[in-house]
Design a protein around this motif. Structure first.
Motif, PDB file in Angstrom:
ATOM      1  N   LYS A  73      -3.798   8.383   7.990  1.00  0.00           N
ATOM      2  CA  LYS A  73      -3.479   7.562   9.163  1.00  0.00           C
ATOM      3  C   LYS A  73      -4.362   6.306   9.185  1.00  0.00           C
ATOM      4  O   LYS A  73      -3.856   5.187   9.359  1.00  0.00           O
ATOM      5  CB  LYS A  73      -3.680   8.395  10.429  1.00  0.00           C
ATOM      6  CG  LYS A  73      -3.425   7.647  11.724  1.00  0.00           C
ATOM      7  CD  LYS A  73      -3.342   8.626  12.888  1.00  0.00           C
ATOM      8  CE  LYS A  73      -3.233   7.927  14.230  1.00  0.00           C
ATOM      9  NZ  LYS A  73      -4.529   7.442  14.733  1.00  0.00           N
ATOM     10  N   ALA A  74      -5.657   6.485   8.982  1.00  0.00           N
ATOM     11  CA  ALA A  74      -6.578   5.342   9.028  1.00  0.00           C
ATOM     12  C   ALA A  74      -6.243   4.334   7.927  1.00  0.00           C
ATOM     13  O   ALA A  74      -6.320   3.113   8.137  1.00  0.00           O
ATOM     14  CB  ALA A  74      -8.011   5.826   8.888  1.00  0.00           C
ATOM     15  N   ALA A  75      -5.858   4.833   6.751  1.00  0.00           N
ATOM     16  CA  ALA A  75      -5.553   3.930   5.637  1.00  0.00           C
ATOM     17  C   ALA A  75      -4.273   3.138   5.917  1.00  0.00           C
ATOM     18  O   ALA A  75      -4.213   1.928   5.674  1.00  0.00           O
ATOM     19  CB  ALA A  75      -5.418   4.734   4.346  1.00  0.00           C
ATOM     20  N   VAL A  76      -3.259   3.815   6.460  1.00  0.00           N
ATOM     21  CA  VAL A  76      -2.002   3.111   6.785  1.00  0.00           C
ATOM     22  C   VAL A  76      -2.262   2.065   7.876  1.00  0.00           C
ATOM     23  O   VAL A  76      -1.797   0.920   7.798  1.00  0.00           O
ATOM     24  CB  VAL A  76      -0.915   4.131   7.211  1.00  0.00           C
ATOM     25  CG1 VAL A  76       0.279   3.435   7.843  1.00  0.00           C
ATOM     26  CG2 VAL A  76      -0.474   4.951   6.002  1.00  0.00           C
ATOM     27  N   GLU A  77      -3.020   2.440   8.885  1.00  0.00           N
ATOM     28  CA  GLU A  77      -3.353   1.483   9.966  1.00  0.00           C
ATOM     29  C   GLU A  77      -4.115   0.284   9.406  1.00  0.00           C
ATOM     30  O   GLU A  77      -3.851  -0.862   9.792  1.00  0.00           O
ATOM     31  CB  GLU A  77      -4.204   2.181  11.041  1.00  0.00           C
ATOM     32  CG  GLU A  77      -3.393   3.136  11.898  1.00  0.00           C
ATOM     33  CD  GLU A  77      -4.243   4.031  12.785  1.00  0.00           C
ATOM     34  OE1 GLU A  77      -3.668   4.619  13.726  1.00  0.00           O
ATOM     35  OE2 GLU A  77      -5.463   4.174  12.542  1.00  0.00           O
TER      36      GLU A  77
ATOM     37  N   PHE B 149       0.857  -1.185   0.000  1.00  0.00           N
ATOM     38  CA  PHE B 149       0.000   0.000   0.000  1.00  0.00           C
ATOM     39  C   PHE B 149       0.896   1.237   0.000  1.00  0.00           C
ATOM     40  O   PHE B 149       1.757   1.386   0.879  1.00  0.00           O
ATOM     41  CB  PHE B 149      -0.896  -0.009   1.243  1.00  0.00           C
ATOM     42  CG  PHE B 149      -1.740   1.229   1.380  1.00  0.00           C
ATOM     43  CD1 PHE B 149      -2.719   1.530   0.447  1.00  0.00           C
ATOM     44  CD2 PHE B 149      -1.554   2.105   2.446  1.00  0.00           C
ATOM     45  CE1 PHE B 149      -3.508   2.680   0.563  1.00  0.00           C
ATOM     46  CE2 PHE B 149      -2.333   3.246   2.579  1.00  0.00           C
ATOM     47  CZ  PHE B 149      -3.316   3.539   1.624  1.00  0.00           C
ATOM     48  N   VAL B 150       0.686   2.127  -0.971  1.00  0.00           N
ATOM     49  CA  VAL B 150       1.507   3.337  -1.079  1.00  0.00           C
ATOM     50  C   VAL B 150       0.630   4.548  -0.768  1.00  0.00           C
ATOM     51  O   VAL B 150      -0.292   4.873  -1.528  1.00  0.00           O
ATOM     52  CB  VAL B 150       2.121   3.448  -2.501  1.00  0.00           C
ATOM     53  CG1 VAL B 150       3.057   4.650  -2.564  1.00  0.00           C
ATOM     54  CG2 VAL B 150       2.870   2.171  -2.866  1.00  0.00           C
ATOM     55  N   GLU B 151       0.935   5.198   0.358  1.00  0.00           N
ATOM     56  CA  GLU B 151       0.118   6.342   0.820  1.00  0.00           C
ATOM     57  C   GLU B 151       0.767   7.635   0.343  1.00  0.00           C
ATOM     58  O   GLU B 151       1.866   7.988   0.804  1.00  0.00           O
ATOM     59  CB  GLU B 151       0.017   6.304   2.358  1.00  0.00           C
ATOM     60  CG  GLU B 151      -0.922   7.354   2.931  1.00  0.00           C
ATOM     61  CD  GLU B 151      -0.305   8.744   2.987  1.00  0.00           C
ATOM     62  OE1 GLU B 151      -0.880   9.667   2.396  1.00  0.00           O
ATOM     63  OE2 GLU B 151       0.766   8.908   3.608  1.00  0.00           O
ATOM     64  N   LEU B 152       0.086   8.351  -0.567  1.00  0.00           N
ATOM     65  CA  LEU B 152       0.625   9.609  -1.110  1.00  0.00           C
ATOM     66  C   LEU B 152      -0.427  10.715  -1.098  1.00  0.00           C
ATOM     67  O   LEU B 152      -0.519  11.516  -2.025  1.00  0.00           O
ATOM     68  CB  LEU B 152       1.165   9.359  -2.532  1.00  0.00           C
ATOM     69  CG  LEU B 152       2.336   8.363  -2.585  1.00  0.00           C
ATOM     70  CD1 LEU B 152       2.684   7.973  -4.003  1.00  0.00           C
ATOM     71  CD2 LEU B 152       3.568   8.917  -1.861  1.00  0.00           C
TER      72      LEU B 152
ATOM     73  N   LEU C 198       2.695  12.594   8.959  1.00  0.00           N
ATOM     74  CA  LEU C 198       2.105  11.399   9.579  1.00  0.00           C
ATOM     75  C   LEU C 198       3.131  10.689  10.465  1.00  0.00           C
ATOM     76  O   LEU C 198       2.853  10.339  11.623  1.00  0.00           O
ATOM     77  CB  LEU C 198       1.617  10.451   8.478  1.00  0.00           C
ATOM     78  CG  LEU C 198       1.089   9.091   8.939  1.00  0.00           C
ATOM     79  CD1 LEU C 198      -0.256   9.249   9.627  1.00  0.00           C
ATOM     80  CD2 LEU C 198       0.960   8.128   7.754  1.00  0.00           C
ATOM     81  N   LEU C 199       4.341  10.496   9.920  1.00  0.00           N
ATOM     82  CA  LEU C 199       5.358   9.744  10.678  1.00  0.00           C
ATOM     83  C   LEU C 199       5.929  10.549  11.836  1.00  0.00           C
ATOM     84  O   LEU C 199       6.275   9.989  12.877  1.00  0.00           O
ATOM     85  CB  LEU C 199       6.474   9.280   9.742  1.00  0.00           C
ATOM     86  CG  LEU C 199       6.050   8.234   8.713  1.00  0.00           C
ATOM     87  CD1 LEU C 199       7.235   7.830   7.850  1.00  0.00           C
ATOM     88  CD2 LEU C 199       5.470   6.995   9.385  1.00  0.00           C
ATOM     89  N   ALA C 200       6.030  11.867  11.662  1.00  0.00           N
ATOM     90  CA  ALA C 200       6.551  12.695  12.761  1.00  0.00           C
ATOM     91  C   ALA C 200       5.602  12.617  13.958  1.00  0.00           C
ATOM     92  O   ALA C 200       6.033  12.645  15.108  1.00  0.00           O
ATOM     93  CB  ALA C 200       6.724  14.137  12.300  1.00  0.00           C
ATOM     94  N   HIS C 201       4.311  12.525  13.698  1.00  0.00           N
ATOM     95  CA  HIS C 201       3.331  12.477  14.795  1.00  0.00           C
ATOM     96  C   HIS C 201       3.059  11.049  15.280  1.00  0.00           C
ATOM     97  O   HIS C 201       2.863  10.835  16.471  1.00  0.00           O
ATOM     98  CB  HIS C 201       2.015  13.121  14.349  1.00  0.00           C
ATOM     99  CG  HIS C 201       2.094  14.619  14.272  1.00  0.00           C
ATOM    100  ND1 HIS C 201       1.913  15.429  15.361  1.00  0.00           N
ATOM    101  CD2 HIS C 201       2.368  15.450  13.226  1.00  0.00           C
ATOM    102  CE1 HIS C 201       2.051  16.699  15.000  1.00  0.00           C
ATOM    103  NE2 HIS C 201       2.341  16.737  13.712  1.00  0.00           N
ATOM    104  N   HIS C 202       2.989  10.108  14.361  1.00  0.00           N
ATOM    105  CA  HIS C 202       2.516   8.764  14.738  1.00  0.00           C
ATOM    106  C   HIS C 202       3.499   7.657  14.346  1.00  0.00           C
ATOM    107  O   HIS C 202       3.128   6.484  14.330  1.00  0.00           O
ATOM    108  CB  HIS C 202       1.164   8.480  14.052  1.00  0.00           C
ATOM    109  CG  HIS C 202       0.162   9.564  14.252  1.00  0.00           C
ATOM    110  ND1 HIS C 202      -0.412   9.840  15.472  1.00  0.00           N
ATOM    111  CD2 HIS C 202      -0.358  10.480  13.377  1.00  0.00           C
ATOM    112  CE1 HIS C 202      -1.252  10.868  15.347  1.00  0.00           C
ATOM    113  NE2 HIS C 202      -1.223  11.273  14.093  1.00  0.00           N
ATOM    114  N   GLY C 203       4.741   8.042  14.023  1.00  0.00           N
ATOM    115  CA  GLY C 203       5.698   7.081  13.472  1.00  0.00           C
ATOM    116  C   GLY C 203       5.975   5.892  14.368  1.00  0.00           C
ATOM    117  O   GLY C 203       6.047   4.753  13.893  1.00  0.00           O
TER     118      GLY C 203
END
Ligand code: NAP
Ligand code: HSE
Length: 429
Positions: free
Chosen positions: A88-92, A76-79, A108-113
Motif C-alpha cells: 500500500k505504501a509503495a503504491v501510494e 511502477f509494478v507492484e507484485l 489491496l484493491l478490495a480494501h483500498h481501491g
C-alpha cells in the motif's frame, strides 16, 4: 520514442515472470506498443535468490517504497501482495510522485481501491489491475471496455484457480485435500497464505472488483457473504455427480430487488452448463448483460505465465498512453452499492445429514424442513448396518436462506445428527 522504464516490486511467481518477459522481449514488444520496454529497478526481500532471469541492468532496492519514491521509472509494478504495507505504501508513493501503477494485488484493491483510484485519477494516472481478477482472462478489460455500454444484470464464475484445482483433482484422482493443496502451492497458484484461497476470501476480493466494474459502484468487500471449500468432502463431490451436478467455488454478484447480492460459496453447478466443465487451475466468468446477452470467458486463473500475460497487457497500455478510470466510472462518482441481505436469497439446496440409522429419523428431518415450508425434491440414503451413522442427502425445492438456516438449526437441536449438516446451494444457470 524513449523506452518505457519499468520498476517491479516483488520477484516471486508473478514478478519474476514479468521481469523475464521485459528483459528478454522488451525490445521486441516495441512493435506492439510503440515503445521498447526496459527493466530499470527491482525490489524483493532476498537479493541472493535466483529469480531465473538476469536482472543485471536493473537497480536493486531493498525497500520497495524507496523504489516507488525515487527509482528511474515511468511505471511502477507492484507484485508483492498483501492488503497493507509495504504494498500500500509503495503504491501510494508512486502515485504521489506521478508514476502510473500496475498491480495484481486484489487484496489491496478490495480494501483500498477507491482511495487509491481517486488519488491516481486526480493526477491523471493509470491504476491498472487486469491480473488481479481471474489470472490470464482479460475480464477487467472485457467488462470495463468491451461491455462498457451494457447494463450488467449478473456477473459470476469460478475465480480461484487453487480451489478449482483442488476440487477437480480430488474428484479425478481421489487424492486428499491437503495433498492437492500442497501441489497447488508448489505450482505457484496459491496465495502466500493459502487460507485466503480455500476460505473464499481471495474469490471475495476478486468478486468485489468485478462487481464494481460491472455495476458502477465502489468495491464492497465487507458486504459479501463468504464461505470456503474447507467442508466440501469427497462424499459430497460423489453425491453431486449422482444428482447431475459438480461442486465449484463460485463468486456471484447480481442485481436483485433489494439491491446488489454478492456471495461466495461452494455451489452445485448442473452438468452440461459451461462452468461445470471448467477443470484444474482454469477460471471462468459469465456476464449477463442487456445488449450483448450472455458471454462466457475461460482461461488459466493462476500461475506465472497467465498472470504475467495480464500484467503485461497493462504495461502495454501504459506504454501506448491508454488510461481509463480504474473502475470504469470515475472514482469520485462511485459510491457504495445498496446491498441485498443474504437472508433474503432464494434458492434450492443440497443437504447432507449424518444420522444414526434408526426408525423415525427421516420423519424428524422432513418435519424440520416442512416447519419452514421447505419442500424436498429428491432424497437418497446409503444404508449400512442398523445403528451406524449414515449419510442422508436431500435436494430441496427453492426456499429462502433464512428458512434453510432455521430448519438446519432445528435439525441439530433434535439430536438426530452426529455432525453439523452440510448445505451446498444449487445454482441453475
Ligand atoms: P510470491 O511468489 O509470494 O512473491 C512475492 C514477492 O514479493 C517475492 O519476490 C517477495 O520477495 C516479495 N516481497 C514480499 N514482501 C516484500 C517486502 N516487504 N519487501 C520487498 N519484497 C517483498 O507471490 P506471487 O504469487 O508472485 O503473487 C504476487 C501478487 O500477485 C499477489 O498480490 C497475488 O495475489 C497476485 N497474483 C498472484 C497470482 C499467482 O498465480 N501466483 C495470480 C494472480 C495474482 P522474496 O522473493 O525475496 O521473498
Ligand atoms: N491464489 C489465486 C488463485 C491466484 O488460486 O486463483 C490468482 O489470483
Amino acid at each position: 520514442m524513449t523506452a518505457l522504464r519499468v520498476g517491479i516490486a516483488g520477484l516471486g511467481t508473478v514478478g519474476a515472470a514479468v521481469a523475464k518477459i521485459i528483459v528478454e522481449n522488451g525490445a521486441a514488444l516495441a512493435s506492439r506498443c510503440g515503445r521498447a520496454l526496459q527493466l530499470t529497478a527491482v525490489s524483493a526481500r532476498d537479493r541472493a535468490k535466483d529469480r531465473g532471469v538476469s536482472l543485471g541492468a536493473a537497480e536493486w532496492f531493498a525497500d520497495p517504497v524507496k523504489l516507488a519514491q525515487s527509482a528511474p521509472i515511468d511505471v511502477f509494478v507492484e507484485l508483492m501482495g498483501g492488503e497493507g504495507d509495504p504494498a500500500k505504501a509503495a503504491v501510494e508513493a508512486a502515485i504521489a510522485r506521478g508514476v502510473p501503477v500496475i498491480t495484481a494485488n486484489k487484496a489491496l484493491l478490495a480494501h483500498h481501491g477507491v482511495a487509491l483510484a481517486k488519488a491516481a485519477e486526480a493526477k491523471g494516472l493509470a491504476l491498472n489491475y487486469e491480473a488481479a481478477v481471474a489470472g490470464g482472462i482479460p475480464i477487467v478489460k472485457a467488462l470495463r471496455e468491451g461491455l462498457g455500454a451494457n447494463r450488467v444484470e449478473r456477473v459470476y464464475g469460478i475465480l480461484n484457480g487453487t480451489c478449482n484445482y483442488i476440487l477437480t483433482t480430488m474428484e479425478s484422482s481421489g487424492r486428499s485435500f491437503a495433498d492437492v493443496l500442497a501441489e497447488a502451492q508448489r505450482l505457484g497458484y496459491a496465495e502466500a497464505d493459502p487460507t485466503f484461497d480455500i476460505g473464499g476470501m481471495d474469490t471475495a476480493h476478486k468478486l468485489c472488483l468485478l462487481a464494481a466494474v460491472a455495476f458502477g459502484n465502489a468495491p464492497a468487500l465487507d458486504e459479501i457473504h463468504v464461505e470456503g471449500i474447507e467442508r466440501v468432502s469427497p462424499m459430497d463431490i460423489m453425491f453431486a455427480r449422482e444428482f447431475g451436478f459438480r461442486i465449484k467455488l463460485l463468486g456471484l454478484a447480481s442485481r436483485v430487488n433489494g439491491g446488489i447480492e454478492q456471495r461466495v460459496h461452494p455451489a452445485m453447478v448442473p452438468l452440461g452448463t459451461p462452468l461445470a466443465d471448467v477443470d484444474g487451475v482454469f477460471n471462468a466468468v459469465v456476464a449477463d448483460c442487456n445488449l450483448a446477452g450472455k458471454s462466457v470467458y475461460e482461461g488459466r486463473g493462476a500461475g506465472a505465465g497467465p498472470t504475467a500475460s495480464a500484467v503485461m497487457s497493462d504495461v502495454l497500455d501504459v506504454a501506448r498512453g491508454v488510461r481509463l478510470p480504474t473502475f470504469g466510472a470515475p472514482a469520485v462518482h462511485i459510491g457504495r452499492p445498496k446491498v441485498a441481505s443474504m437472508g433474503a436469497h432464494v434458492g434450492a439446496c443440497y443437504l447432507r445429514f449424518t444420522v444414526i440409522d434408526r426408525p423415525g429419523v427421516i420423519a424428524v428431518l422432513s418435519r424440520c424442513l416442512a416447519d419452514q415450508s421447505i419442500s424436498i425434491e429428491s432424497m437418497l440414503q446409503r444404508s449400512r448396518s442398523p445403528g451406524e451413522a449414515v449419510p442422508v442427502v436431500m435436494i430441496t425445492h427453492e426456499a429462502s436462506e433464512l428458512s434453510m438456516v432455521k430448519a438446519l438449526s432445528a435439525v441439530v437441536a433434535t439430536g438426530v445428527v452426529t455432525e453439523q449438516p452440510c448445505m451446498i446451494r444449487m445454482e441453475r444457470f
